[in-house]
Design an enzyme around this catalytic site. Structure first.
Site, short mmCIF file in Angstrom:
data_model
loop_
_atom_site.label_atom_id
_atom_site.label_comp_id
_atom_site.label_asym_id
_atom_site.label_seq_id
_atom_site.Cartn_x
_atom_site.Cartn_y
_atom_site.Cartn_z
N GLU A 8 0.90 -1.18 0.00
CA GLU A 8 0.00 0.00 0.00
C GLU A 8 0.92 1.21 0.00
OE1 GLU A 8 -3.34 -0.01 0.27
OE2 GLU A 8 -3.85 -2.00 1.03
N CYS A 15 -1.80 9.32 2.89
CA CYS A 15 -1.60 8.71 1.56
C CYS A 15 -2.77 9.06 0.64
CB CYS A 15 -1.47 7.21 1.68
SG CYS A 15 -2.90 6.43 2.44
N GLU A 61 4.44 12.96 -4.82
CA GLU A 61 3.77 13.05 -3.52
C GLU A 61 4.57 13.99 -2.62
OE1 GLU A 61 3.97 9.55 -0.94
OE2 GLU A 61 1.81 9.74 -0.64
P1 NAD Z 1 8.64 4.69 4.42
O1 NAD Z 1 8.50 3.92 3.16
O2 NAD Z 1 9.85 5.53 4.60
O3 NAD Z 1 8.63 3.70 5.68
C1 NAD Z 1 7.55 2.81 5.92
C2 NAD Z 1 8.01 1.71 6.86
O4 NAD Z 1 8.99 0.91 6.19
C3 NAD Z 1 8.66 2.18 8.14
O5 NAD Z 1 8.27 1.32 9.18
C4 NAD Z 1 10.15 2.05 7.83
O6 NAD Z 1 10.95 1.91 9.00
C5 NAD Z 1 10.15 0.79 7.00
N1 NAD Z 1 11.28 0.63 6.09
C6 NAD Z 1 12.04 1.60 5.50
N2 NAD Z 1 12.96 1.03 4.68
C7 NAD Z 1 12.76 -0.31 4.75
C8 NAD Z 1 13.40 -1.43 4.12
N3 NAD Z 1 14.39 -1.28 3.25
N4 NAD Z 1 12.94 -2.68 4.40
C9 NAD Z 1 11.91 -2.86 5.25
N5 NAD Z 1 11.28 -1.83 5.90
C10 NAD Z 1 11.71 -0.58 5.64
O7 NAD Z 1 7.30 5.54 4.57
P2 NAD Z 1 6.90 6.58 5.71
O8 NAD Z 1 7.68 7.83 5.52
O9 NAD Z 1 6.93 5.91 7.05
O10 NAD Z 1 5.36 6.84 5.37
C11 NAD Z 1 4.92 7.72 4.41
C12 NAD Z 1 4.56 7.01 3.13
O11 NAD Z 1 3.59 5.99 3.41
C13 NAD Z 1 3.90 7.91 2.11
O12 NAD Z 1 4.44 7.64 0.84
C14 NAD Z 1 2.43 7.51 2.16
O13 NAD Z 1 1.71 7.77 0.97
C15 NAD Z 1 2.54 6.06 2.44
N6 NAD Z 1 1.29 5.55 3.01
C16 NAD Z 1 0.50 4.76 2.21
C17 NAD Z 1 -0.72 4.30 2.69
C18 NAD Z 1 -1.62 3.44 1.85
O14 NAD Z 1 -2.49 2.78 2.40
N7 NAD Z 1 -1.46 3.41 0.54
C19 NAD Z 1 -1.12 4.64 3.99
C20 NAD Z 1 -0.28 5.44 4.77
C21 NAD Z 1 0.93 5.89 4.26
#
Ligand code: NAD
Length: 477
Positions: A249, A283, A379
């Site tokens: 997601e 998001c 975004e």
């Molecule tokens: P992010 O991708 O930086 O991190 C998300 C999660 O992944 C965190 O827990 C992070 O620690 C972990 N992570 C980071 N690198 C990783 C790796 N290499 N392997 C495994 N895990 C890893 O995102 P963020 O800054 O926490 O959140 C914002 C983003 O989330 C925005 O792009 C937003 O659109 C998206 N989002 C999407 C939805 C949806 O349902 N589509 C909902 C909420 C947020």
């Protein structure tokens, strides 16, 4: 101060002696709110082993019992909604006027929907076989789920994973984001209060390194990831190389189409909340507002006034509309987008400034742009609304549909019109996972949620969400 260990394993918080610590700081004051251990390979191994150990008995409980457990979890979260909303306001900066609903009621709503859906889900069904016998189609739990959660709406996203995963009979290892892990202390207490057996839900704290250990762990059967498209692509590639089930997601650049007959006041009020909720860090934020050229100035004037009137300040103050961004990097990123938008020829009609004082604040901005500019394509994840004009010619709003669909993302959308049927027919032309008509309610608690295109693969929510956490088995007699 809230202090949490590196992991929650089989009903207990534990840190190995070697676990490092990280501080969780307030995006409003910069003060330390708590410390959290960082899970290393020992903690990840133990959490996955606990989930594996609990899988057999949890997978054999009846759907009615699993549904009841999810209902109790929804109740336990609801009972602590003020405490959870306060924590979200402290660690994320979500305005307190928004956080009860946006951070807690939504999470409880999803779990409650699964309490209703699970008992009636067809985990076993039969059909005639081609050879005249019968086929039993069984829906078996996929196994141990590694559930990776972002910081912006952590409980809600955790619920979108726990609901369908536990309904299917899976067990889970959650990994919160390092910016917002504190609410998970209360979530684990709620899991205990709901009498969900030890080992069914486990947790490892930490950042990307811990997330990688979890997604690459041989004991994990499925990864359910919510976060940025860049990280989602990496995780999907890693899962692909292991033929590991994976759903993603991801981000969005969602469009709200204003049809020429839309009511000015209602539409503007809805649009502002649709873009600026959680300080624009959603998001599903409706960040591209497509306006008919015939009413462009009227709408831009009203939107500019409404955005400029938002109250920016301490998110704990209930009169605040816009709190800080999550951290310094996020503020720098938003400011960078605005600077490049100006350089590309966009007009910042209001906002985009740094108020005096501490906290990672940016005043809410309205930007007039065209759909080819970076600010309309990427975004931003901050309080920035982009307005784009489309040519409306009588009933022909096809250019609006073309612009809305001209994006690498496809998460959600909205259509505003005095004629609901017309709005619904435009909604059906959008290449996105869900569309709200005359509202910003782009998610229904009992319906699938997820994206087309680079907004992800798979769905969570509703009966459809359960299918992401099962393996089908056909027994042919
Ligand atoms: P992010 O991708 O930086 O991190 C998300 C999660 O992944 C965190 O827990 C992070 O620690 C972990 N992570 C980071 N690198 C990783 C790796 N290499 N392997 C495994 N895990 C890893 O995102 P963020 O800054 O926490 O959140 C914002 C983003 O989330 C925005 O792009 C937003 O659109 C998206 N989002 C999407 C939805 C949806 O349902 N589509 C909902 C909420 C947020």
């Amino acid at each position: 101060m809230v202090d949490l260990a590196a992991s929650y394993v089989a009903g207990k918080w534990v840190s190995s002696g070697s676990a490092e610590q990280m501080d969780v700081t307030s995006p409003t004051t910069g003060k330390v709110l708590g410390t959290v251990g960082i899970a290393g390979s020992d903690e990840v191994d133990a959490a996955v082993a606990a989930a594996r150990g609990a899988l057999r008995s949890w997978g054999r409980t009846s759907p009615a019992d699993r549904g009841a457990a999810l209902g109790r979890l929804a109740d336990a979260l609801t009972a602590r909604k003020s405490e959870l909303a306060d924590l979200a306001t402290a660690e994320i900066g979500s305005p307190r006027s928004w956080s009860t609903f946006g951070q807690v009621i939504t999470a409880a709503g999803v779990l409650r929907a699964y309490a209703t859906i699970t008992p009636g889900h067809p985990f076993s069904s039969s059909r005639p076989s081609m050879t005249g016998g019968s086929v039993e189609v069984r829906q078996l739990p996929v196994g141990v789920v590694g559930a990776i959660v972002p910081w912006n709406t952590p409980l809600f996203i955790a619920a979108l994973k726990l609901g369908p995963a536990l309904a299917a009979g899976c067990t889970v290892v959650l990994k919160p984001a390092p910016d917002a892990p504190l609410g998970f202390g209360v979530l684990m207490e709620a899991i205990e209060e709901a009498a969900i057996p030890d080992g069914v839900v486990n947790l490892v704290n930490g950042g990307a390194a811990t997330g990688e250990m979890l997604t690459e762990h041989p004991g994990v059967d499925k990864v359910s990831f919510t976060g940025s498209t860049a990280v989602g692509a990496k995780i999907a590639a890693s899962c692909g190389s292991r033929i590991r089930r994976c759903s993603t997601e991801l981000g969005g650049k969602s469009a709200a189409i204003v049809l020429p007959d839309a009511s000015l006041t209602e539409t503007v009020t809805g649009l502002v909340s649709g873009v600026m909720g959680n300080n624009g860090q959603l998001c599903a934020a409706l960040t591209r507002i497509l306006l008919p050229r015939s009413r462009y100035s009227e709408f831009v004037d009203a939107l500019t006034t409404a955005v400029a009137d938002l109250t920016v300040g301490d998110p704990a103050d209930r009169s605040t509309d816009i709190g800080p961004l999550i951290n310094e990097a996020a503020r720098n990123r938003v400011e960078g987008f605005l600077q490049r938008a100006r350089a590309e020829g966009a007009t910042v009609a209001t906002g985009g400034e740094r108020p005096e004082g501490t906290g990672w604040f940016v005043t809410p901005a309205l930007v007039e742009a065209t759909n080819d500019m970076e600010i309309a394509r990427e975004e931003v994840f901050g309080p920035v609304a982009v307005v784009i004009a489309y040519d409306d010619d009588g009933d022909d709003v096809s250019e609006a549909v073309t612009i809305a669909n001209d994006s690498r993302y496809g998460l959600v959308g909205a259509v505003w019109s005095a004629d609901e049927e017309r709005a619904a027919s435009v909604a059906a032309q959008l290449h996105v996972g869900s569309v709200a008509v005359n509202s910003t309610a782009v998610l229904d608690f009992a319906s699938p949620f997820g994206g087309f295109k680079q907004s992800g693969i798979g769905r969570e929510g509703g009966p459809e969400g359960i299918t992401g956490f099962i393996e089908y088995q056909a027994i042919i007699r």
